[in-house]
Design a protein around this motif. Sequence first.
Motif, PDB file in Angstrom:
ATOM      1  N   VAL A 106       0.846  -1.166  -0.018  1.00 34.25           N
ATOM      2  CA  VAL A 106      -0.071  -0.050  -0.008  1.00 34.25           C
ATOM      3  C   VAL A 106       0.932   1.164  -0.121  1.00 34.25           C
ATOM      4  O   VAL A 106       0.573   2.086  -0.487  1.00 34.25           O
ATOM      5  CB  VAL A 106      -0.949  -0.135   1.176  1.00 34.25           C
ATOM      6  CG1 VAL A 106      -1.908   1.265   1.377  1.00 34.25           C
ATOM      7  CG2 VAL A 106      -1.860  -1.133   0.960  1.00 34.25           C
ATOM      8  N   VAL A 107       1.940   1.337   0.815  1.00 31.20           N
ATOM      9  CA  VAL A 107       2.890   2.464   0.713  1.00 31.20           C
ATOM     10  C   VAL A 107       3.358   2.694  -0.497  1.00 31.20           C
ATOM     11  O   VAL A 107       3.576   3.723  -0.708  1.00 31.20           O
ATOM     12  CB  VAL A 107       3.898   2.214   1.759  1.00 31.20           C
ATOM     13  CG1 VAL A 107       4.912   3.307   1.846  1.00 31.20           C
ATOM     14  CG2 VAL A 107       3.165   2.492   3.180  1.00 31.20           C
ATOM     15  N   TYR A 108       3.994   1.725  -1.116  1.00 24.90           N
ATOM     16  CA  TYR A 108       4.523   1.727  -2.489  1.00 24.90           C
ATOM     17  C   TYR A 108       3.397   2.251  -3.438  1.00 24.90           C
ATOM     18  O   TYR A 108       3.695   3.158  -3.920  1.00 24.90           O
ATOM     19  CB  TYR A 108       5.023   0.450  -2.875  1.00 24.90           C
ATOM     20  CG  TYR A 108       5.367   0.437  -4.456  1.00 24.90           C
ATOM     21  CD1 TYR A 108       6.505   1.008  -4.816  1.00 24.90           C
ATOM     22  CD2 TYR A 108       4.379  -0.211  -5.478  1.00 24.90           C
ATOM     23  CE1 TYR A 108       6.765   1.209  -6.279  1.00 24.90           C
ATOM     24  CE2 TYR A 108       4.744  -0.036  -6.862  1.00 24.90           C
ATOM     25  CZ  TYR A 108       5.790   0.497  -7.092  1.00 24.90           C
ATOM     26  OH  TYR A 108       6.221   0.807  -8.469  1.00 24.90           O
ATOM     27  N   LEU A 109       2.286   1.648  -3.545  1.00 21.65           N
ATOM     28  CA  LEU A 109       1.076   2.300  -4.521  1.00 21.65           C
ATOM     29  C   LEU A 109       0.934   3.567  -4.223  1.00 21.65           C
ATOM     30  O   LEU A 109       0.390   4.352  -5.223  1.00 21.65           O
ATOM     31  CB  LEU A 109      -0.148   1.268  -4.201  1.00 21.65           C
ATOM     32  CG  LEU A 109       0.158  -0.109  -4.781  1.00 21.65           C
ATOM     33  CD1 LEU A 109      -1.146  -0.813  -4.515  1.00 21.65           C
ATOM     34  CD2 LEU A 109       0.498  -0.167  -6.297  1.00 21.65           C
ATOM     35  N   MET A 110       0.721   3.992  -2.858  1.00 22.98           N
ATOM     36  CA  MET A 110       0.536   5.440  -2.933  1.00 22.98           C
ATOM     37  C   MET A 110       1.666   6.442  -3.002  1.00 22.98           C
ATOM     38  O   MET A 110       1.351   7.828  -3.312  1.00 22.98           O
ATOM     39  CB  MET A 110       0.279   5.763  -1.166  1.00 22.98           C
ATOM     40  CG  MET A 110      -1.045   4.832  -0.828  1.00 22.98           C
ATOM     41  SD  MET A 110      -1.552   5.194   1.005  1.00 22.98           S
ATOM     42  CE  MET A 110      -2.326   6.731   0.863  1.00 22.98           C
ATOM     43  N   ILE A 111       2.846   5.926  -2.951  1.00 21.06           N
ATOM     44  CA  ILE A 111       3.912   7.012  -3.094  1.00 21.06           C
ATOM     45  C   ILE A 111       4.484   6.727  -4.668  1.00 21.06           C
ATOM     46  O   ILE A 111       5.383   7.752  -5.207  1.00 21.06           O
ATOM     47  CB  ILE A 111       5.273   6.694  -2.144  1.00 21.06           C
ATOM     48  CG1 ILE A 111       5.818   7.922  -2.106  1.00 21.06           C
ATOM     49  CG2 ILE A 111       5.838   5.502  -2.473  1.00 21.06           C
ATOM     50  CD1 ILE A 111       6.750   8.142  -1.110  1.00 21.06           C
ATOM     51  N   SER A 112       4.302   5.628  -5.280  1.00 19.43           N
ATOM     52  CA  SER A 112       4.965   5.407  -6.530  1.00 19.43           C
ATOM     53  C   SER A 112       4.624   6.610  -7.593  1.00 19.43           C
ATOM     54  O   SER A 112       5.645   6.852  -8.455  1.00 19.43           O
ATOM     55  CB  SER A 112       4.228   4.254  -7.354  1.00 19.43           C
ATOM     56  OG  SER A 112       3.193   4.104  -7.509  1.00 19.43           O
ATOM     57  N   PRO A 113       3.576   7.347  -7.493  1.00 19.79           N
ATOM     58  CA  PRO A 113       3.330   8.503  -8.608  1.00 19.79           C
ATOM     59  C   PRO A 113       4.289   9.595  -8.451  1.00 19.79           C
ATOM     60  O   PRO A 113       4.632  10.417  -9.359  1.00 19.79           O
ATOM     61  CB  PRO A 113       1.928   8.823  -8.255  1.00 19.79           C
ATOM     62  CG  PRO A 113       1.118   7.802  -7.419  1.00 19.79           C
ATOM     63  CD  PRO A 113       2.108   7.001  -6.823  1.00 19.79           C
ATOM     64  N   TYR A 114       4.938   9.519  -6.937  1.00 11.95           N
ATOM     65  CA  TYR A 114       5.902  10.745  -6.785  1.00 11.95           C
ATOM     66  C   TYR A 114       7.364  10.450  -6.903  1.00 11.95           C
ATOM     67  O   TYR A 114       8.085  11.104  -6.719  1.00 11.95           O
ATOM     68  CB  TYR A 114       5.623  11.038  -5.409  1.00 11.95           C
ATOM     69  CG  TYR A 114       4.305  11.517  -5.060  1.00 11.95           C
ATOM     70  CD1 TYR A 114       3.646  12.698  -5.686  1.00 11.95           C
ATOM     71  CD2 TYR A 114       3.338  10.541  -4.486  1.00 11.95           C
ATOM     72  CE1 TYR A 114       2.235  12.944  -5.598  1.00 11.95           C
ATOM     73  CE2 TYR A 114       1.861  10.883  -4.387  1.00 11.95           C
ATOM     74  CZ  TYR A 114       1.431  12.049  -4.828  1.00 11.95           C
ATOM     75  OH  TYR A 114       0.217  12.312  -4.940  1.00 11.95           O
ATOM     76  N   TYR A 115       7.675   8.952  -7.551  1.00 12.86           N
ATOM     77  CA  TYR A 115       9.012   8.682  -7.745  1.00 12.86           C
ATOM     78  C   TYR A 115       9.498   9.479  -9.007  1.00 12.86           C
ATOM     79  O   TYR A 115       8.859   9.852  -9.667  1.00 12.86           O
ATOM     80  CB  TYR A 115       8.995   7.325  -8.243  1.00 12.86           C
ATOM     81  CG  TYR A 115       9.066   6.181  -6.987  1.00 12.86           C
ATOM     82  CD1 TYR A 115      10.093   6.372  -6.049  1.00 12.86           C
ATOM     83  CD2 TYR A 115       8.018   5.233  -6.685  1.00 12.86           C
ATOM     84  CE1 TYR A 115      10.143   5.660  -4.965  1.00 12.86           C
ATOM     85  CE2 TYR A 115       8.303   4.647  -5.583  1.00 12.86           C
ATOM     86  CZ  TYR A 115       9.097   4.482  -4.683  1.00 12.86           C
ATOM     87  OH  TYR A 115       9.007   3.753  -3.355  1.00 12.86           O
ATOM     88  N   ALA A 116      10.668  10.070  -8.816  1.00  9.46           N
ATOM     89  CA  ALA A 116      11.324  10.919 -10.043  1.00  9.46           C
ATOM     90  C   ALA A 116      11.541  10.191 -11.161  1.00  9.46           C
ATOM     91  O   ALA A 116      11.864   8.849 -11.338  1.00  9.46           O
ATOM     92  CB  ALA A 116      12.640  11.577  -9.374  1.00  9.46           C
TER      93      ALA A 116
END
Length: 176
Positions: free
Chosen positions: A166-176
């Motif tokens: 869940v953490v990965y899915l939530m933050i993945s749009p913000y990876y550079a």
Amino acid sequence: MNSSVSQESKYKKFITVISIVIPLAVAALFGIKIPNVEPLSFLPPIYASINGVTAVLLVLSVIAIKKGNRKLHEQLNTFAIICSALFLVMYVAYHMTSDSTKFGGEGVIKYVYFFILITHILLSIIIIPFVLITFMRARLGQFTDHKRIAKITFPLWLYVAVTGVVVYLMISPYYA
């Protein structure tokens, strides 16, 4: 001193050391950046997937033991421990080569994200001795004690595995 007590004593010392060393090492390594190395930016989806595999293995493990298949239960849990160790190695490697990604969500979702992240991190530390003690009790044939602690270990470990995804899915749009 009987052999079982001696083995248990050795396991407990090992569990204590590992339960202290892993969080301290991760915290220390998290602050170390390896210079002049290509960022391992391909790792987050891999280690998130490993968290997902761990969650599936844990559920299948419970199903196996409920059906009386102790051997499969043991194999699935051993594989889940291996997956958790692989996750840890990849997670540390990523953070030693890449800058942390900031969560870009706003409003309520930001609080939801940080609640999930903080509980995930805290429980990922707490779960280490639980997993190892549960595993030790099974290895020593202490199945009553194993079952008792497994009732605590399973939901905590499952939460850590699922929230990792869940953490990965939530933050993945913000990876550079």
